[in-house]
Design a protein around this motif. Structure first.
Motif, mmCIF file in Angstrom:
data_model
loop_
_atom_site.group_PDB
_atom_site.id
_atom_site.type_symbol
_atom_site.label_atom_id
_atom_site.label_comp_id
_atom_site.label_asym_id
_atom_site.label_seq_id
_atom_site.Cartn_x
_atom_site.Cartn_y
_atom_site.Cartn_z
ATOM 1 N N ALA A 111 38.642 66.911 1.102
ATOM 2 C CA ALA A 111 39.253 65.866 0.273
ATOM 3 C C ALA A 111 38.487 65.607 -1.014
ATOM 4 O O ALA A 111 39.079 65.242 -2.036
ATOM 5 C CB ALA A 111 39.362 64.573 1.073
ATOM 6 N N THR A 112 37.166 65.793 -0.985
ATOM 7 C CA THR A 112 36.344 65.410 -2.140
ATOM 8 C C THR A 112 35.607 66.564 -2.803
ATOM 9 O O THR A 112 35.151 66.436 -3.936
ATOM 10 C CB THR A 112 35.299 64.369 -1.711
ATOM 11 N N GLY A 113 35.441 67.664 -2.097
ATOM 12 C CA GLY A 113 34.659 68.776 -2.624
ATOM 13 C C GLY A 113 33.169 68.605 -2.402
ATOM 14 O O GLY A 113 32.382 69.485 -2.747
ATOM 15 N N ILE A 114 32.768 67.496 -1.816
ATOM 16 C CA ILE A 114 31.356 67.228 -1.551
ATOM 17 C C ILE A 114 30.997 67.786 -0.179
ATOM 18 O O ILE A 114 31.684 67.514 0.806
ATOM 19 C CB ILE A 114 31.065 65.712 -1.596
ATOM 20 N N SER A 115 29.929 68.565 -0.115
ATOM 21 C CA SER A 115 29.535 69.189 1.147
ATOM 22 C C SER A 115 28.115 68.813 1.516
ATOM 23 O O SER A 115 27.379 68.223 0.714
ATOM 24 C CB SER A 115 29.670 70.711 1.048
ATOM 25 N N GLY A 116 27.727 69.150 2.722
ATOM 26 C CA GLY A 116 26.389 68.815 3.217
ATOM 27 C C GLY A 116 26.420 67.513 3.992
ATOM 28 O O GLY A 116 26.992 66.527 3.516
ATOM 29 N N ASP A 117 25.828 67.527 5.186
ATOM 30 C CA ASP A 117 25.876 66.343 6.054
ATOM 31 C C ASP A 117 25.282 65.111 5.389
ATOM 32 O O ASP A 117 25.805 63.998 5.529
ATOM 33 C CB ASP A 117 25.159 66.624 7.374
ATOM 34 N N ALA A 118 24.192 65.280 4.657
ATOM 35 C CA ALA A 118 23.526 64.135 4.020
ATOM 36 C C ALA A 118 24.419 63.519 2.949
ATOM 37 O O ALA A 118 24.581 62.289 2.887
ATOM 38 C CB ALA A 118 22.194 64.565 3.416
ATOM 39 N N ALA A 119 25.025 64.371 2.116
ATOM 40 C CA ALA A 119 25.890 63.875 1.037
ATOM 41 C C ALA A 119 27.137 63.219 1.611
ATOM 42 O O ALA A 119 27.580 62.162 1.129
ATOM 43 C CB ALA A 119 26.263 65.023 0.103
ATOM 44 N N VAL A 120 27.713 63.819 2.645
ATOM 45 C CA VAL A 120 28.907 63.265 3.269
ATOM 46 C C VAL A 120 28.584 61.916 3.921
ATOM 47 O O VAL A 120 29.343 60.956 3.810
ATOM 48 C CB VAL A 120 29.470 64.244 4.326
ATOM 49 N N SER A 121 27.429 61.846 4.571
ATOM 50 C CA SER A 121 27.026 60.607 5.231
ATOM 51 C C SER A 121 26.881 59.461 4.236
ATOM 52 O O SER A 121 27.266 58.315 4.523
ATOM 53 C CB SER A 121 25.705 60.824 5.973
ATOM 54 N N ARG A 122 26.350 59.751 3.038
ATOM 55 C CA ARG A 122 26.213 58.711 2.007
ATOM 56 C C ARG A 122 27.558 58.271 1.468
ATOM 57 O O ARG A 122 27.731 57.126 1.046
ATOM 58 C CB ARG A 122 25.337 59.226 0.863
ATOM 59 N N LEU A 123 28.525 59.172 1.509
ATOM 60 C CA LEU A 123 29.848 58.875 0.953
ATOM 61 C C LEU A 123 30.716 58.056 1.903
ATOM 62 O O LEU A 123 31.606 57.324 1.455
ATOM 63 C CB LEU A 123 30.546 60.201 0.609
ATOM 64 N N VAL A 124 30.450 58.164 3.188
ATOM 65 C CA VAL A 124 31.286 57.503 4.203
ATOM 66 C C VAL A 124 30.850 56.048 4.381
ATOM 67 O O VAL A 124 29.688 55.766 4.679
ATOM 68 C CB VAL A 124 31.211 58.247 5.543
ATOM 69 N N ALA A 125 31.801 55.130 4.228
ATOM 70 C CA ALA A 125 31.512 53.705 4.411
ATOM 71 C C ALA A 125 31.733 53.267 5.853
ATOM 72 O O ALA A 125 30.983 52.446 6.386
ATOM 73 C CB ALA A 125 32.397 52.874 3.477
ATOM 74 N N ARG A 126 32.764 53.825 6.488
ATOM 75 C CA ARG A 126 33.100 53.374 7.848
ATOM 76 C C ARG A 126 33.917 54.444 8.573
ATOM 77 O O ARG A 126 34.754 55.108 7.970
ATOM 78 C CB ARG A 126 33.897 52.070 7.783
ATOM 79 N N VAL A 127 33.668 54.574 9.867
ATOM 80 C CA VAL A 127 34.453 55.469 10.717
ATOM 81 C C VAL A 127 34.915 54.668 11.925
ATOM 82 O O VAL A 127 34.106 54.041 12.615
ATOM 83 C CB VAL A 127 33.632 56.688 11.193
ATOM 84 N N THR A 128 36.211 54.670 12.187
ATOM 85 C CA THR A 128 36.752 53.967 13.350
ATOM 86 C C THR A 128 37.583 54.936 14.192
ATOM 87 O O THR A 128 38.273 55.807 13.652
ATOM 88 C CB THR A 128 37.631 52.776 12.937
ATOM 89 N N ALA A 129 37.497 54.779 15.494
ATOM 90 C CA ALA A 129 38.225 55.654 16.419
ATOM 91 C C ALA A 129 39.547 55.018 16.825
ATOM 92 O O ALA A 129 39.649 53.797 16.944
ATOM 93 C CB ALA A 129 37.382 55.931 17.656
#
Length: 199
Positions: A111-129
């Protein structure tokens, strides 16, 4: 109870496999991105647990095959079902309660073109199941339970029907042959019309 053990086991295993396949197409996680890329993404069961769909299909096939196999294969299939259920339950539990970055990384990257677990983790504000991970966990727990039931009762199941016996020592059928009898004779290399010749 034992007389119904085979039917019960087959129906429950097939049902578990079918729900597993259906679950793989449903939304498991909602991901909220932060910053300039702020928007919501969804992660399906197949994306969260890549082996969900193929192993669920394997459970379906295993359930169908269980209806015709002999005693030894009942134990083999029961053990396989137990292993699949345990692995799938563990993977679904990790997704449901831990929301690991590796599970959502590909969706965020696409969706964003951003890769890498660290970069993705900084980009994510919230995850809900959603409810689907919990439903799937319950399904695999049921599969484990029915697999144990198969292992406990397999020896006392009735043998498969005559159409699944291809041994050469099977007794000849008296009277007219039906289509199944004729096919059984042919599969053993025998001529089903040999006894019809006039004397």
């Amino acid at each position: 109870m034992i007389a119904r053990a085979r039917v019960l086991s087959v129906v429950v295993i097939v049902l578990c496999g079918a729900i597993g396949v259906m679950s793989s197409t449903q939304v498991w996680l909602h991901v909220r991105l932060d910053g300039a890329a702020a928007h919501d993404l969804t992660v399906t069961g197949a994306a969260a647990v890549p082996v969900l769909a193929p192993l669920s299909l394997a459970v379906l096939a295993l359930g169908v095959a269980l209806s015709i196999v002999g005693t030894v294969l009942r134990y083999v299939f029961g053990a396989i079902a137990l292993a699949i259920g345990a692995v799938q339950a563990y993977l679904a539990t990790v997704v449901a309660f831990e929301h690991p970055t590796s599970v959502i990384a590909r969706t965020v990257t696409d969706a964003t073109g951003i890769s890498g677990d660290a970069a993705v983790s900084r980009l994510v504000a919230r995850v809900t199941a959603t409810a689907w991970p919990a439903i799937t966990i319950a399904v695999w727990v049921v599969l484990c339970a029915i697999a144990v039931f198969v292992l406990v009762t397999a020896r006392r199941w009735k043998s498969g029907g005559r159409k699944y016996r291809t041994d050469a020592s099977a007794p000849a059928t008296a009277g007219p042959l039906d289509a199944v009898d004729s096919w059984d004779h042919l599969s053993r290399g025998e001529d089903p019309t040999a006894g019809d010749a006039p004397r």
